[in-house]
Design a protein around this motif. Structure first.
Motif, PDB file in Angstrom:
ATOM      1  N   THR A  44      -3.952   1.166  -6.864  1.00 55.03           N
ATOM      2  CA  THR A  44      -3.914   2.391  -7.653  1.00 55.03           C
ATOM      3  C   THR A  44      -2.863   2.311  -8.748  1.00 55.03           C
ATOM      4  OG1 THR A  44      -4.771   3.897  -5.963  1.00 55.03           O
ATOM      5  CG2 THR A  44      -3.286   4.855  -7.576  1.00 55.03           C
ATOM      6  N   VAL A  45      -3.248   2.720  -9.942  1.00 55.72           N
ATOM      7  CA  VAL A  45      -2.320   2.910 -11.054  1.00 55.72           C
ATOM      8  C   VAL A  45      -2.014   4.400 -11.124  1.00 55.72           C
ATOM      9  CG1 VAL A  45      -2.003   2.754 -13.549  1.00 55.72           C
ATOM     10  CG2 VAL A  45      -3.237   0.945 -12.322  1.00 55.72           C
ATOM     11  N   GLN A  46      -0.744   4.735 -11.183  1.00 53.07           N
ATOM     12  CA  GLN A  46      -0.310   6.128 -11.167  1.00 53.07           C
ATOM     13  C   GLN A  46       0.342   6.474 -12.506  1.00 53.07           C
ATOM     14  OE1 GLN A  46       3.190   7.410  -8.775  1.00 53.07           O
ATOM     15  NE2 GLN A  46       1.682   8.591  -7.630  1.00 53.07           N
ATOM     16  N   PRO A  47      -0.459   6.938 -13.482  1.00 54.71           N
ATOM     17  CA  PRO A  47       0.117   7.245 -14.792  1.00 54.71           C
ATOM     18  C   PRO A  47       0.823   8.586 -14.817  1.00 54.71           C
ATOM     19  CG  PRO A  47      -2.278   6.845 -14.889  1.00 54.71           C
ATOM     20  CD  PRO A  47      -1.908   7.099 -13.462  1.00 54.71           C
ATOM     21  N   GLY A  48       1.724   8.696 -15.779  1.00 58.03           N
ATOM     22  CA  GLY A  48       2.228   9.999 -16.181  1.00 58.03           C
ATOM     23  C   GLY A  48       1.370  10.492 -17.331  1.00 58.03           C
TER      24      GLY A  48
ATOM     25  N   THR B 127      -6.454   4.245  -0.856  1.00 60.50           N
ATOM     26  CA  THR B 127      -6.133   2.928  -1.417  1.00 60.50           C
ATOM     27  C   THR B 127      -5.698   1.962  -0.320  1.00 60.50           C
ATOM     28  OG1 THR B 127      -5.502   3.879  -3.547  1.00 60.50           O
ATOM     29  CG2 THR B 127      -4.637   1.695  -3.026  1.00 60.50           C
ATOM     30  N   GLU B 128      -4.746   2.371   0.487  1.00 62.12           N
ATOM     31  CA  GLU B 128      -4.264   1.472   1.536  1.00 62.12           C
ATOM     32  C   GLU B 128      -5.291   1.304   2.640  1.00 62.12           C
ATOM     33  OE1 GLU B 128      -0.317   0.594   4.273  1.00 62.12           O
ATOM     34  OE2 GLU B 128      -0.246   2.069   2.652  1.00 62.12           O
ATOM     35  N   GLY B 129      -5.987   2.382   2.986  1.00 68.17           N
ATOM     36  CA  GLY B 129      -6.982   2.288   4.048  1.00 68.17           C
ATOM     37  C   GLY B 129      -8.139   1.378   3.688  1.00 68.17           C
ATOM     38  N   PHE B 130      -8.651   1.506   2.474  1.00 69.90           N
ATOM     39  CA  PHE B 130      -9.747   0.640   2.045  1.00 69.90           C
ATOM     40  C   PHE B 130      -9.272  -0.798   1.849  1.00 69.90           C
ATOM     41  CE2 PHE B 130     -12.230   4.473   0.475  1.00 69.90           C
ATOM     42  CZ  PHE B 130     -13.314   4.259   1.331  1.00 69.90           C
ATOM     43  N   ALA B 131      -8.041  -0.987   1.411  1.00 66.35           N
ATOM     44  CA  ALA B 131      -7.510  -2.345   1.272  1.00 66.35           C
ATOM     45  C   ALA B 131      -7.539  -3.067   2.615  1.00 66.35           C
ATOM     46  CB  ALA B 131      -6.086  -2.300   0.719  1.00 66.35           C
ATOM     47  N   ARG B 132      -7.186  -2.359   3.664  1.00 64.30           N
ATOM     48  CA  ARG B 132      -7.223  -2.949   5.005  1.00 64.30           C
ATOM     49  C   ARG B 132      -8.663  -3.151   5.476  1.00 64.30           C
ATOM     50  NH1 ARG B 132      -2.489  -2.643   8.073  1.00 64.30           N
ATOM     51  NH2 ARG B 132      -0.715  -1.705   6.995  1.00 64.30           N
ATOM     52  N   ALA B 133      -9.517  -2.169   5.188  1.00 60.91           N
ATOM     53  CA  ALA B 133     -10.898  -2.232   5.674  1.00 60.91           C
ATOM     54  C   ALA B 133     -11.685  -3.370   5.040  1.00 60.91           C
ATOM     55  CB  ALA B 133     -11.600  -0.902   5.402  1.00 60.91           C
ATOM     56  N   PHE B 134     -11.459  -3.615   3.736  1.00 61.76           N
ATOM     57  CA  PHE B 134     -12.295  -4.569   3.004  1.00 61.76           C
ATOM     58  C   PHE B 134     -11.606  -5.896   2.702  1.00 61.76           C
ATOM     59  CE2 PHE B 134     -14.502  -0.567   1.297  1.00 61.76           C
ATOM     60  CZ  PHE B 134     -15.456  -0.612   2.314  1.00 61.76           C
ATOM     61  N   GLY B 135     -10.348  -6.046   3.126  1.00 61.63           N
ATOM     62  CA  GLY B 135      -9.681  -7.338   2.933  1.00 61.63           C
ATOM     63  C   GLY B 135     -10.297  -8.373   3.856  1.00 61.63           C
ATOM     64  N   PRO B 136     -10.167  -9.648   3.551  1.00 61.79           N
ATOM     65  CA  PRO B 136      -9.384 -10.203   2.435  1.00 61.79           C
ATOM     66  C   PRO B 136     -10.159 -10.367   1.128  1.00 61.79           C
ATOM     67  CG  PRO B 136     -10.139 -11.992   3.825  1.00 61.79           C
ATOM     68  CD  PRO B 136     -10.639 -10.720   4.462  1.00 61.79           C
TER      69      PRO B 136
ATOM     70  N   TYR C  29      -2.520 -11.387  -5.138  1.00 61.03           N
ATOM     71  CA  TYR C  29      -1.833 -11.021  -3.892  1.00 61.03           C
ATOM     72  C   TYR C  29      -1.523  -9.528  -3.831  1.00 61.03           C
ATOM     73  CZ  TYR C  29       0.789 -12.115   0.350  1.00 61.03           C
ATOM     74  OH  TYR C  29       1.219 -12.205   1.660  1.00 61.03           O
ATOM     75  N   ALA C  30      -2.098  -8.776  -4.746  1.00 63.33           N
ATOM     76  CA  ALA C  30      -1.855  -7.331  -4.786  1.00 63.33           C
ATOM     77  C   ALA C  30      -3.026  -6.582  -4.185  1.00 63.33           C
ATOM     78  CB  ALA C  30      -1.633  -6.870  -6.222  1.00 63.33           C
ATOM     79  N   THR C  31      -2.784  -5.873  -3.089  1.00 61.18           N
ATOM     80  CA  THR C  31      -3.779  -4.947  -2.551  1.00 61.18           C
ATOM     81  C   THR C  31      -3.066  -3.857  -1.769  1.00 61.18           C
ATOM     82  OG1 THR C  31      -5.949  -4.797  -1.478  1.00 61.18           O
ATOM     83  CG2 THR C  31      -4.262  -6.091  -0.335  1.00 61.18           C
ATOM     84  N   GLY C  32      -3.652  -2.675  -1.775  1.00 58.27           N
ATOM     85  CA  GLY C  32      -2.998  -1.521  -1.158  1.00 58.27           C
ATOM     86  C   GLY C  32      -1.784  -1.059  -1.924  1.00 58.27           C
ATOM     87  N   ALA C  33      -1.668  -1.477  -3.174  1.00 61.18           N
ATOM     88  CA  ALA C  33      -0.453  -1.218  -3.958  1.00 61.18           C
ATOM     89  C   ALA C  33      -0.601   0.021  -4.830  1.00 61.18           C
ATOM     90  CB  ALA C  33      -0.125  -2.418  -4.833  1.00 61.18           C
ATOM     91  N   LEU C  34       0.537   0.621  -5.118  1.00 60.32           N
ATOM     92  CA  LEU C  34       0.613   1.783  -6.007  1.00 60.32           C
ATOM     93  C   LEU C  34       1.609   1.471  -7.107  1.00 60.32           C
ATOM     94  CD1 LEU C  34       0.199   4.804  -6.723  1.00 60.32           C
ATOM     95  CD2 LEU C  34       2.042   5.315  -5.100  1.00 60.32           C
TER      96      LEU C  34
END
Length: 249
Positions: free
Chosen positions: A184-188, A169-178, A236-241
């Protein structure tokens, strides 16, 4: 309902049942053309027919195995060939088979879990994200799991794959920004048709582990995916969990 995604194309993997089906319906209800990608073509066709009839949008069913590198590439070519673009990719397909003990996890089971939950999202995100970045941009939303940070012995290969999804998530956010946002949504634990087949007592056990004292309804997960998919809501949300687990202990 507001046609927030009218004119947009949304790809949902694992889209024929469970959370994937809920997401397909949510995006279609908001005007999107949807791609229902899952292993069984007849199940994909059934969901595609549902949303076309109910919402009047275009729905493309595609047989797709997330563990197959070739299927990932074929899905990309099919979608761009039929619809010409992808604005939102939801990496939802997942797999967490039961195993009797950690020592009895086979090489085949381990490799399959990693392939479906990590390798497939890597290949799809790399292929579609590259095209998005070269075009008008887009949003990629990964469906993670609380297991990635609260792993239990019953699902360690799955937990490891979902933890890897955080790195992607963070790596691709950097690679493909802006131009491309990746989150990523992290459900229970949440309730869909799949939860109807849980082992007796499992739901009660999980609900005892969360501060809110209950499993989530699908709409409570869907809203967060729609948030990340929308450039107007989460620009303004990218690379976020985003943890969405009811306060898992």
């Amino acid at each position: 309902m507001e046609q927030e995604f009218a004119g947009r194309t949304v790809v949902v993997t694992g889209g024929s049942r469970g959370m994937g089906r809920e997401l397909v319906h949510a995006f279609a209800a908001r005007g999107a053309a949807v791609v229902v990608a899952s292993r069984k073509l007849d199940a994909c066709e059934a969901v595609a027919a549902e949303v076309t009839e109910q919402y009047g949008v275009r729905a493309l069913p595609v047989a797709f195995n997330a563990s197959s590198w070739a299927d990932c590439d074929e899905l990309v070519e099919t979608v761009y060939g039929e619809l010409g673009r992808v604005d939102v990719l939801v990496n939802n397909a997942g797999l967490s088979p039961h195993y009797p003990s950690l020592a009895e996890v086979s090489e085949a089971l381990f490799d399959k879990v990693i392939a479906v939950n990590l390798r497939g999202p890597f290949r799809l995100t790399a292929a579609i994200g590259t095209r998005m970045a070269a075009d008008e941009g887009g949003s990629i939303v990964n469906i993670g799991s609380i297991e990635a940070i609260r792993p239990g012995e019953h699902a360690l290969p799955y937990a490891a794959a979902k933890a890897g999804l955080h790195v992607l998530t963070e790596g691709f956010a950097r690679a493909f920004g802006p131009k491309v946002r990746v989150n990523t949504v992290q459900p229970g634990a949440f309730l869909t048709d799949i939860s109807d087949n849980w082992m007796p007592g499992l739901r009660e056990q999980m609900e005892a582990n969360v501060a809110l004292g209950r499993c989530a309804e699908p709409a409570e997960i869907v809203g967060s995916v729609l948030f990340f998919a929308s450039s107007s809501s989460s620009s303004y949300a990218t690379g976020a969990l985003l943890r969405l687990d009811g306060g898992w202990r």
